[in-house]
Scaffold this motif. Sequence first.
Motif, PDB file in Angstrom:
ATOM      1  N   ASN A   1     -36.162  81.015  42.775  1.00 19.55           N
ATOM      2  CA  ASN A   1     -36.777  80.298  41.310  1.00 19.55           C
ATOM      3  C   ASN A   1     -37.965  81.024  41.034  1.00 19.55           C
ATOM      4  O   ASN A   1     -37.945  81.150  39.699  1.00 19.55           O
ATOM      5  CB  ASN A   1     -37.368  78.998  41.945  1.00 19.55           C
TER       6      ASN A   1
ATOM      7  N   GLY B   1     -38.723  84.250  41.739  1.00 17.71           N
ATOM      8  CA  GLY B   1     -38.707  85.482  41.942  1.00 17.71           C
ATOM      9  C   GLY B   1     -39.040  86.453  43.135  1.00 17.71           C
ATOM     10  O   GLY B   1     -38.717  87.651  43.115  1.00 17.71           O
ATOM     11  N   THR B   2     -39.649  85.866  44.338  1.00 14.50           N
ATOM     12  CA  THR B   2     -39.780  86.559  45.642  1.00 14.50           C
ATOM     13  C   THR B   2     -38.289  87.069  45.941  1.00 14.50           C
ATOM     14  O   THR B   2     -38.095  88.288  46.066  1.00 14.50           O
ATOM     15  CB  THR B   2     -40.176  85.663  46.468  1.00 14.50           C
ATOM     16  N   CYS B   3     -37.388  86.076  46.370  1.00 14.69           N
ATOM     17  CA  CYS B   3     -36.244  86.606  46.935  1.00 14.69           C
ATOM     18  C   CYS B   3     -35.540  87.613  45.893  1.00 14.69           C
ATOM     19  O   CYS B   3     -34.783  88.564  46.327  1.00 14.69           O
ATOM     20  CB  CYS B   3     -35.192  85.336  47.259  1.00 14.69           C
ATOM     21  N   GLU B   4     -35.530  87.141  44.619  1.00 17.31           N
ATOM     22  CA  GLU B   4     -34.691  88.443  43.688  1.00 17.31           C
ATOM     23  C   GLU B   4     -35.531  89.693  43.609  1.00 17.31           C
ATOM     24  O   GLU B   4     -34.799  90.905  43.732  1.00 17.31           O
ATOM     25  CB  GLU B   4     -34.923  87.735  42.294  1.00 17.31           C
TER      26      GLU B   4
ATOM     27  N   SER C   1     -36.155  78.048  50.087  1.00 20.18           N
ATOM     28  CA  SER C   1     -35.792  76.459  50.035  1.00 20.18           C
ATOM     29  C   SER C   1     -37.161  76.034  48.916  1.00 20.18           C
ATOM     30  O   SER C   1     -38.111  76.445  49.098  1.00 20.18           O
ATOM     31  CB  SER C   1     -35.970  76.130  51.326  1.00 20.18           C
ATOM     32  N   TYR C   2     -36.613  74.904  48.427  1.00 15.82           N
ATOM     33  CA  TYR C   2     -37.578  74.224  47.327  1.00 15.82           C
ATOM     34  C   TYR C   2     -37.414  72.638  47.919  1.00 15.82           C
ATOM     35  O   TYR C   2     -36.393  71.983  47.640  1.00 15.82           O
ATOM     36  CB  TYR C   2     -37.284  74.345  45.929  1.00 15.82           C
TER      37      TYR C   2
ATOM     38  N   GLY D   1     -36.796  71.581  50.658  1.00 11.97           N
ATOM     39  CA  GLY D   1     -35.530  71.447  51.471  1.00 11.97           C
ATOM     40  C   GLY D   1     -34.268  71.806  50.597  1.00 11.97           C
ATOM     41  O   GLY D   1     -33.226  71.410  51.340  1.00 11.97           O
TER      42      GLY D   1
ATOM     43  N   CYS E   1     -36.627  83.438  53.146  1.00 12.52           N
ATOM     44  CA  CYS E   1     -38.048  83.198  52.881  1.00 12.52           C
ATOM     45  C   CYS E   1     -38.401  81.816  52.809  1.00 12.52           C
ATOM     46  O   CYS E   1     -37.714  81.045  52.174  1.00 12.52           O
ATOM     47  CB  CYS E   1     -38.524  83.838  51.487  1.00 12.52           C
ATOM     48  N   GLY E   2     -39.563  81.429  53.568  1.00 11.17           N
ATOM     49  CA  GLY E   2     -40.177  80.107  53.318  1.00 11.17           C
ATOM     50  C   GLY E   2     -41.465  79.960  53.709  1.00 11.17           C
ATOM     51  O   GLY E   2     -41.973  81.093  53.941  1.00 11.17           O
ATOM     52  N   ASN E   3     -42.024  78.781  53.541  1.00  9.05           N
ATOM     53  CA  ASN E   3     -43.562  78.778  53.687  1.00  9.05           C
ATOM     54  C   ASN E   3     -43.603  77.472  54.644  1.00  9.05           C
ATOM     55  O   ASN E   3     -43.111  76.297  54.556  1.00  9.05           O
ATOM     56  CB  ASN E   3     -44.004  78.302  52.363  1.00  9.05           C
TER      57      ASN E   3
ATOM     58  N   THR F   1     -39.394  70.919  56.234  1.00  6.88           N
ATOM     59  CA  THR F   1     -38.139  71.636  55.653  1.00  6.88           C
ATOM     60  C   THR F   1     -37.953  73.118  55.547  1.00  6.88           C
ATOM     61  O   THR F   1     -37.623  73.847  54.972  1.00  6.88           O
ATOM     62  CB  THR F   1     -37.745  71.048  54.162  1.00  6.88           C
ATOM     63  N   PHE F   2     -39.040  73.604  56.414  1.00  3.67           N
ATOM     64  CA  PHE F   2     -39.360  74.977  56.657  1.00  3.67           C
ATOM     65  C   PHE F   2     -38.163  75.929  57.000  1.00  3.67           C
ATOM     66  O   PHE F   2     -37.166  75.486  57.942  1.00  3.67           O
ATOM     67  CB  PHE F   2     -40.218  75.114  57.791  1.00  3.67           C
ATOM     68  N   HIS F   3     -37.634  76.747  55.804  1.00  2.82           N
ATOM     69  CA  HIS F   3     -36.265  77.284  56.082  1.00  2.82           C
ATOM     70  C   HIS F   3     -35.124  76.626  56.207  1.00  2.82           C
ATOM     71  O   HIS F   3     -34.036  76.895  56.584  1.00  2.82           O
ATOM     72  CB  HIS F   3     -36.360  78.277  57.280  1.00  2.82           C
TER      73      HIS F   3
HETATM   74  N1  FMN Z   1     -40.214  76.628  51.825  1.00  2.00           N
HETATM   75  C1  FMN Z   1     -39.537  76.170  52.915  1.00  2.00           C
HETATM   76  O1  FMN Z   1     -39.357  76.835  53.997  1.00  2.00           O
HETATM   77  N2  FMN Z   1     -39.068  74.777  52.635  1.00  2.00           N
HETATM   78  C2  FMN Z   1     -39.454  74.224  51.635  1.00  2.00           C
HETATM   79  O2  FMN Z   1     -38.957  73.034  51.892  1.00  2.00           O
HETATM   80  C3  FMN Z   1     -40.187  74.652  50.754  1.00  2.00           C
HETATM   81  N3  FMN Z   1     -40.339  73.968  49.703  1.00  2.00           N
HETATM   82  C4  FMN Z   1     -41.081  74.451  48.429  1.00  2.00           C
HETATM   83  C5  FMN Z   1     -41.412  73.691  47.158  1.00  2.00           C
HETATM   84  C6  FMN Z   1     -42.135  74.399  46.171  1.00  2.00           C
HETATM   85  C7  FMN Z   1     -42.342  73.363  45.206  1.00  2.00           C
HETATM   86  C8  FMN Z   1     -42.673  75.646  46.287  1.00  2.00           C
HETATM   87  C9  FMN Z   1     -43.312  76.255  45.132  1.00  2.00           C
HETATM   88  C10 FMN Z   1     -42.442  76.557  47.479  1.00  2.00           C
HETATM   89  C11 FMN Z   1     -41.688  75.855  48.612  1.00  2.00           C
HETATM   90  N4  FMN Z   1     -41.053  76.647  49.633  1.00  2.00           N
HETATM   91  C12 FMN Z   1     -40.661  76.038  50.616  1.00  2.00           C
HETATM   92  C13 FMN Z   1     -41.644  78.065  49.768  1.00  2.00           C
HETATM   93  C14 FMN Z   1     -40.741  78.995  49.015  1.00  2.00           C
HETATM   94  O3  FMN Z   1     -39.375  78.922  49.583  1.00  2.00           O
HETATM   95  C15 FMN Z   1     -41.143  80.464  49.207  1.00  2.00           C
HETATM   96  O4  FMN Z   1     -42.403  80.363  48.529  1.00  2.00           O
HETATM   97  C16 FMN Z   1     -40.301  81.352  48.486  1.00  2.00           C
HETATM   98  O5  FMN Z   1     -40.645  82.713  49.015  1.00  2.00           O
HETATM   99  C17 FMN Z   1     -39.766  81.103  47.266  1.00  2.00           C
HETATM  100  O6  FMN Z   1     -38.879  82.109  46.930  1.00  2.00           O
HETATM  101  P1  FMN Z   1     -38.646  82.592  45.248  1.00  2.00           P
HETATM  102  O7  FMN Z   1     -39.915  83.157  44.693  1.00  2.00           O
HETATM  103  O8  FMN Z   1     -37.475  83.623  45.304  1.00  2.00           O
HETATM  104  O9  FMN Z   1     -38.147  81.431  44.623  1.00  2.00           O
END
Ligand code: FMN
Length: 193
Positions: free
Chosen positions: A31, A33-36, A77-78, A80, A111-113, A119-121
């Motif tokens: 969403n 751009g990180t994974c892209e 993930s967003y 979850g 990639c997760g946070n 819902t990590f990863h």
């Molecule tokens: N990371 C997780 O591991 N689990 C989650 O449920 C999760 N939910 C997120 C919800 C929001 C609103 C945001 C901003 C980040 C969340 N993250 C979560 C972290 C993102 O997955 C992480 O920043 C990832 O690198 C985003 O990749 P993207 O930039 O390619 O979209």
Amino acid sequence: HGGGEVISEKVTTEKAAESTLHPLTILYGSNMGTCETLASYCANAAVRNGFKPSIMTLDSAVGKLPVDQPVVIITASYEGQPADNAANFVSWVQSLREESLSGVKFVLYGCGNRDWVSTFHRIPKLVDGALGNAGAQRLTQLSLADVSSGSISSKFAEWQDCKLWPCLRESFGLQSTKESIGGNYLGLELIAT
Ligand code: FMN
């Protein structure tokens, strides 16, 4: 005139070089751009490792994961849930029968946070499990990165050099010259000897 000939010679040489490369599919779910971006780093590194990359979203691969080339998947993930351009893919892989993806070979990087504790990863783990249940083969184990600490691009560069390219090159019986993988290894090798 002369200039045209030079250009067409260059194109012919590039075509000859490309035809010796193995096709590789790189898919991302992203969403923000990180994974892209990581997928584009991977595509840039592919050629010097002997591969010719095609890069696209996970959703554009629904129903058509290739069996004639390895597939690298990079996804987030967003809350979850999947990224918007991976939602159809995630539903699709969960609906597959056993063995319906036999012949597919994949490598998955999530990639997760960790701030999203419960819902990590979740999505990379779910996709890894669903692909496995459908009979796809992991070329190397699932890798999960936490974007909340350290630089994600250096973590990803290390993963590419230490895991991804050695594993893909080995699966194609390509010679693993250290210089061709990253470029920084030559120095290390000189120090070691
Ligand atoms: N990371 C997780 O591991 N689990 C989650 O449920 C999760 N939910 C997120 C919800 C929001 C609103 C945001 C901003 C980040 C969340 N993250 C979560 C972290 C993102 O997955 C992480 O920043 C990832 O690198 C985003 O990749 P993207 O930039 O390619 O979209």
